[in-house]
Design a protein around this motif. Structure first.
Motif, PDB file in Angstrom:
ATOM      1  N   GLU A 156       0.826  -1.213   0.000  1.00 24.89           N
ATOM      2  CA  GLU A 156       0.000   0.000   0.000  1.00 24.89           C
ATOM      3  C   GLU A 156       0.854   1.254   0.000  1.00 24.89           C
ATOM      4  O   GLU A 156       0.606   2.204  -0.757  1.00 24.89           O
ATOM      5  CB  GLU A 156      -0.919  -0.027   1.218  1.00 24.89           C
ATOM      6  CG  GLU A 156      -1.869   1.165   1.285  1.00 24.89           C
ATOM      7  CD  GLU A 156      -2.761   1.113   2.503  1.00 24.89           C
ATOM      8  OE1 GLU A 156      -3.495   2.094   2.728  1.00 24.89           O
ATOM      9  OE2 GLU A 156      -2.715   0.098   3.233  1.00 24.89           O
ATOM     10  N   LEU A 157       1.886   1.285   0.855  1.00 20.80           N
ATOM     11  CA  LEU A 157       2.771   2.454   0.896  1.00 20.80           C
ATOM     12  C   LEU A 157       3.619   2.559  -0.363  1.00 20.80           C
ATOM     13  O   LEU A 157       3.915   3.666  -0.825  1.00 20.80           O
ATOM     14  CB  LEU A 157       3.666   2.375   2.129  1.00 20.80           C
ATOM     15  CG  LEU A 157       2.948   2.494   3.477  1.00 20.80           C
ATOM     16  CD1 LEU A 157       3.941   2.375   4.614  1.00 20.80           C
ATOM     17  CD2 LEU A 157       2.197   3.818   3.574  1.00 20.80           C
ATOM     18  N   ALA A 158       4.029   1.403  -0.912  1.00 22.53           N
ATOM     19  CA  ALA A 158       4.790   1.447  -2.160  1.00 22.53           C
ATOM     20  C   ALA A 158       3.957   2.051  -3.281  1.00 22.53           C
ATOM     21  O   ALA A 158       4.466   2.829  -4.105  1.00 22.53           O
ATOM     22  CB  ALA A 158       5.254   0.043  -2.539  1.00 22.53           C
ATOM     23  N   LEU A 287       4.482  10.067   4.138  1.00 27.45           N
ATOM     24  CA  LEU A 287       5.027   9.885   5.485  1.00 27.45           C
ATOM     25  C   LEU A 287       3.907   9.733   6.510  1.00 27.45           C
ATOM     26  O   LEU A 287       3.992   8.908   7.428  1.00 27.45           O
ATOM     27  CB  LEU A 287       5.930  11.065   5.840  1.00 27.45           C
ATOM     28  CG  LEU A 287       7.191  11.220   4.981  1.00 27.45           C
ATOM     29  CD1 LEU A 287       7.976  12.460   5.402  1.00 27.45           C
ATOM     30  CD2 LEU A 287       8.077   9.993   5.097  1.00 27.45           C
ATOM     31  N   ALA A 288       2.847  10.535   6.359  1.00 30.12           N
ATOM     32  CA  ALA A 288       1.725  10.429   7.292  1.00 30.12           C
ATOM     33  C   ALA A 288       1.044   9.072   7.163  1.00 30.12           C
ATOM     34  O   ALA A 288       0.636   8.459   8.164  1.00 30.12           O
ATOM     35  CB  ALA A 288       0.728  11.552   7.023  1.00 30.12           C
ATOM     36  N   ARG A 289       0.922   8.577   5.953  1.00 30.81           N
ATOM     37  CA  ARG A 289       0.312   7.263   5.769  1.00 30.81           C
ATOM     38  C   ARG A 289       1.179   6.158   6.372  1.00 30.81           C
ATOM     39  O   ARG A 289       0.668   5.193   6.950  1.00 30.81           O
ATOM     40  CB  ARG A 289       0.094   7.017   4.284  1.00 30.81           C
ATOM     41  CG  ARG A 289      -0.693   5.763   3.983  1.00 30.81           C
ATOM     42  CD  ARG A 289      -1.010   5.638   2.511  1.00 30.81           C
ATOM     43  NE  ARG A 289      -1.856   6.728   2.045  1.00 30.81           N
ATOM     44  CZ  ARG A 289      -2.310   6.852   0.802  1.00 30.81           C
ATOM     45  NH1 ARG A 289      -1.978   5.927  -0.097  1.00 30.81           N
ATOM     46  NH2 ARG A 289      -3.066   7.872   0.448  1.00 30.81           N
ATOM     47  N   GLY A 290       2.492   6.294   6.259  1.00 31.74           N
ATOM     48  CA  GLY A 290       3.378   5.323   6.878  1.00 31.74           C
ATOM     49  C   GLY A 290       3.260   5.321   8.387  1.00 31.74           C
ATOM     50  O   GLY A 290       3.268   4.258   9.033  1.00 31.74           O
ATOM     51  N   ALA A 295       1.051   2.522  13.355  1.00 29.70           N
ATOM     52  CA  ALA A 295       0.141   2.483  14.501  1.00 29.70           C
ATOM     53  C   ALA A 295      -0.921   1.393  14.327  1.00 29.70           C
ATOM     54  O   ALA A 295      -1.294   0.705  15.289  1.00 29.70           O
ATOM     55  CB  ALA A 295      -0.516   3.847  14.680  1.00 29.70           C
ATOM     56  N   GLU A 296      -1.393   1.225  13.096  1.00 25.36           N
ATOM     57  CA  GLU A 296      -2.389   0.191  12.838  1.00 25.36           C
ATOM     58  C   GLU A 296      -1.826  -1.205  13.074  1.00 25.36           C
ATOM     59  O   GLU A 296      -2.511  -2.085  13.624  1.00 25.36           O
ATOM     60  CB  GLU A 296      -2.870   0.326  11.393  1.00 25.36           C
ATOM     61  CG  GLU A 296      -3.928  -0.689  10.990  1.00 25.36           C
ATOM     62  CD  GLU A 296      -4.342  -0.541   9.537  1.00 25.36           C
ATOM     63  OE1 GLU A 296      -5.008  -1.452   9.011  1.00 25.36           O
ATOM     64  OE2 GLU A 296      -4.003   0.497   8.930  1.00 25.36           O
TER      65      GLU A 296
END
Length: 770
Positions: A156-158, A287-290, A295-296
């Motif tokens: 997802e982050l990629a 960065l915010a999504r990472g 945390a998730e």
């Protein structure tokens, strides 16, 4: 191991496995969360200096191109850009001390910056090589940026980081366009290499925007992007690019750019600031999504541990109660089973064997419970019911089959005896007529087939085929004897590939088995086709193959028939297939002989029956002794005018009436091998032998008819000496047959009984047809 221990292990093993899996999963998730947080922290620390270094290197490259083109005021602008680049490079070198980061290549390229600046100041070499150095350094910076934001361990982050890197690459392509236009200088002329670089950069940045940036933007970022590309400065940029593509002029030295390029610098200065803002927003979004993903993952670990702990506790409680319940019910089932097996079932079987009825209430009943223990109890009840039904059916089957076999054998045996006697009388009386003799021989052949059917009934009833042989028989003779039992014997081609002999005690059984298979092959194949029987020695004994060209048989049908042949079928199956006795007879004979019979597809499309006789039934050739004449072939020698002299007559042959000795003076000959004689009609002649229980006087021949004095008398068949002992009537001395005094009504009734018996046999033969 006790069942209690097995149930405990059944609970312990999954519990331990689940705990191990939870531990491994939690550890992996925690490591992934920590890695994401480390990546986010490194990106925040490295991203800004890298981006600043890239922007400053792009500005210095454009200023260097302006200096090289001789643009007024370019020297002061270049000093300012170089100072900004030095500051960004110094900040980057502080980060390059981290050995875990891939900064080595960028640092190595920055060490060459001073040399290329000196070449630009002195204008040594070509401008393209110096500008290419700046482009190479910027490319390395973008590559490091891509590695820091890739997040390969999280798909997802990629996916979210792709627009960031693509936006940096698109920004670099626009900066290269700016450098190429600056290199044109006040003259507005480019060489061909520079123009090609402009066109390549333009195509690359448009592709990146359309294919790799816009489709992957979020709704918020897409709105911001639309504002940037819809601005006045971006539209001016697009018009200048289109003008360069379509409005340039080719000159002798290069490409003359259109006048619209003069507005490029101001437009680029404005929209580049907006694109920088968009790049920073995209990077911060990733960065915010990472951070949120990390945390998730931590929350997922907490829920995993809590849920697994509760599940393990529930498993322990359920196992305790389930184990106690299952063991209690199994104990009750065991007690009931022992009672039925030791008391109820033996009593029921004994009553059935005595022919008494059984009370259904005495047997365990099916309760219909759907759980495992209930199904086991129901399965046992069904097994008991099947066992009782089997004993009941077996008792009824034995009784019914005994009556069936004895009745059919008795009636048919009488008919066969009368038919053989009548045939013998006709052959003796009309033996001089070759055509009639051939027909009589065919009638005799059919009668022999009827006798074989009677023996089939004896075999299926549990009896054995009588075997009068006392000497071994060669395989070739055994094949000939089996073929002589078949009605259409002319179509059978025999091939004995090895010289060996068969034990005397098994000759009749083997001959009967092969005769059944040959009869089946001739009846279910085209009338003019050949049926080949060949015998040869194999590793397991003697292999006999019978091959016909009959109709195609499905593999399922072959499997069903081989199942009946490989093991003697029960009589309950025979009761359902009474019109197909051949397979059952062959199966029982094979079981008695220890042989194997297999049916398979022939290469000619018909059926090939392979019989493998065990080696215990065979004797080596050197140990063979002359066999006695076959029990099934009483001689029928028909002489023809002008024929060669016949071989020496067997012991039962009748000499001329004038030379007939007294009965008490007849010598008892020793058994000797006999040649195979044929009649002029092509029929094999039958041979006789002294039956075991017949008196010597039974072989006395009748005088030859006066109407054929030149033809030798035919040998006489002794009635009931070639059928089973069970069907042989007590031998009585031959008496003078009185004149028949039956009334016409009695004769008509007898003839009706004969026709009815004939029709019954024909109907059975028709049912045997496929």
């Amino acid at each position: 191991m006790r069942l209690r221990t097995l149930l405990i292990w059944l609970a312990v093993v999954p519990t331990v496995a689940m705990g191990t899996q939870v531990t491994v999963s939690a550890q992996r998730l925690l490591e992934q969360s920590a890695q994401l947080r480390a990546d986010v922290e490194a990106a925040e620390r490295v991203g800004a200096p890298l981006y600043t270094l890239m922007v400053d290197m792009q500005a210095e490259r454009t200023a260097t191109a302006s200096l090289w083109a001789g643009t007024a005021g370019s020297e002061g602008e270049l000093r300012v850009r170089r100072a900004a680049t030095d500051s960004a490079a110094a900040e980057f070198r502080v980060l390059a001390d981290d050995p875990s980061r891939s900064f080595t290549e960028v640092t190595r390229q920055l060490d060459r910056l001073a040399a290329h600046r000196q070449r630009a100041d002195t204008r040594s070499g070509a401008a393209d090589s110096t500008l290419a150095y700046y482009s190479e350094v910027i490319g390395k910076v973008i590559q490091v940026y891509q590695q820091e934001f890739s997040h390969a361990e999280d798909a997802e982050l990629a996916q979210a980081s792709r627009p960031v890197v693509s936006m940096l690459q698109a920004t670099e392509m626009v900066a290269r366009e700016d450098t190429v236009l600056a290199l044109a200088g006040p003259s507005g002329e480019l060489n061909f290499v520079g123009y090609d670089q402009f066109v390549s950069s333009l195509g690359a940045q448009r592709y990146l925007h359309e294919a790799l940036i816009v489709p992957h933007l979020t709704a918020r970022d897409e709105r911001f992007y639309e504002r940037v590309v819809g601005s006045e400065d971006w539209q001016e940029k697009t018009r200048i690019e289109n003008a360069v593509l379509s409005g340039h002029k080719d000159t002798v030295s290069g490409i003359k750019l259109p006048g619209e390029v003069s507005g490029w610098s101001s437009a680029h200065a404005n929209f580049s600031v907006q694109m920088t803002t968009l790049n920073i927003d995209l990077a911060r979004s990733v960065l915010a999504r990472g951070e949120a993903k990390a945390a998730e993952l931590q929350a997922e670990v907490a829920w995993l541990i809590a849920g697994s702990g509760g599940g393990l506790l529930a498993v322990v409680v359920v196992v305790v109660f389930t184990t106690r319940s299952v063991l209690r019910r199994l104990h009750d089932l065991h007690e009931r089973t022992v009672t039925v097996a030791e008391q109820t079932l033996p009593d029921v079987v004994a009553r059935l064997q005595r022919g008494q009825t059984v009370d259904p209430e005495a047997l365990p009943a099916v309760s219909g419970d759907r759980d495992e223990v209930g199904r086991i109890s129901d399965a046992f009840a069904r097994a008991v019911a099947v066992s009782v039904d089997g004993h009941r059916q077996l008792a009824a089957e034995r009784h019914g089959f005994g009556l069936f076999a004895s009745g059919i054998a008795s009636r048919t045996g009488n008919l066969v005896s009368r038919q053989l006697s009548l045939t013998e009388d006709l052959q003796d009386t009309f033996g001089h007529d070759e055509a009639l003799l051939a027909q009589l021989m065919r009638a005799d052949q059919l009668t022999v087939g009827m006798r074989r059917q009677i023996e089939n009934l004896l075999i299926l009833a549990g009896g054995e085929v009588p075997d009068p042989h006392t000497e071994p028989m060669r395989v070739a003779d055994l094949l000939r004897e089996a073929a002589a039992e078949v009605e259409d014997f002319r179509r059978i081609e025999r091939q004995a590939l090895d010289e060996t002999s068969v034990e005397p005690s098994a000759i009749s059984q083997i001959s009967h088995l092969l005769a059944e298979l040959l009869d089946n092959a001739t009846r279910f194949s085209p009338p003019k086709s050949k049926v080949v029987i060949r015998a040869e020695l194999v590793a397991d004994g003697l292999s006999v193959e019978i091959e016909d060209r009959g109709p195609r048989v499905t593999p399922e049908r072959y499997e069903e028939m081989n199942g009946r042949l490989h093991q003697a079928p029960p009589y309950s199956v025979l009761a359902q297939n009474a019109h197909r006795l051949g397979l059952f007879v062959v199966g029982h004979l094979a079981d008695q002989l220890g042989a194997t019979v297999t049916l398979r597809r022939s290469v000619y499309g018909g059926t090939c029956a392979v019989v493998v006789l065990p080696a215990e039934l065979l004797l080596p050739s050197e140990e063979e002794t002359p066999r006695e004449p076959a029990r099934r072939e009483p001689a029928r020698v028909a002489a023809t005018p002008g024929a060669a002299p016949a071989a020496p007559a067997p012991a039962a042959a009748v000499p001329a009436p004038a030379e007939e000795p007294e009965p008490e003076q007849l010598p008892v000959p020793e058994p000797v091998p006999e040649p195979v004689a044929h009649t002029s009609a092509g029929l094999p002649s039958r041979r006789t032998k002294t039956p075991r229980h017949a008196p010597a006087t039974a072989l006395a021949a009748r005088p030859a008819p006066a109407s054929a004095p030149t033809r030798p008398a035919l040998p006489e068949r002794v009635p009931q000496t070639h059928i089973a002992d069970e069907l042989r009537a007590p031998h009585a001395p031959e008496t003078q047959v009185p004149q028949d005094t039956a009334t016409p009504e009695e004769v008509a009734d007898a003839w009706a009984d004969y026709e009815q018996g004939t029709q019954t046999v024909e109907e059975e033969l028709r049912r045997d047809q496929p």
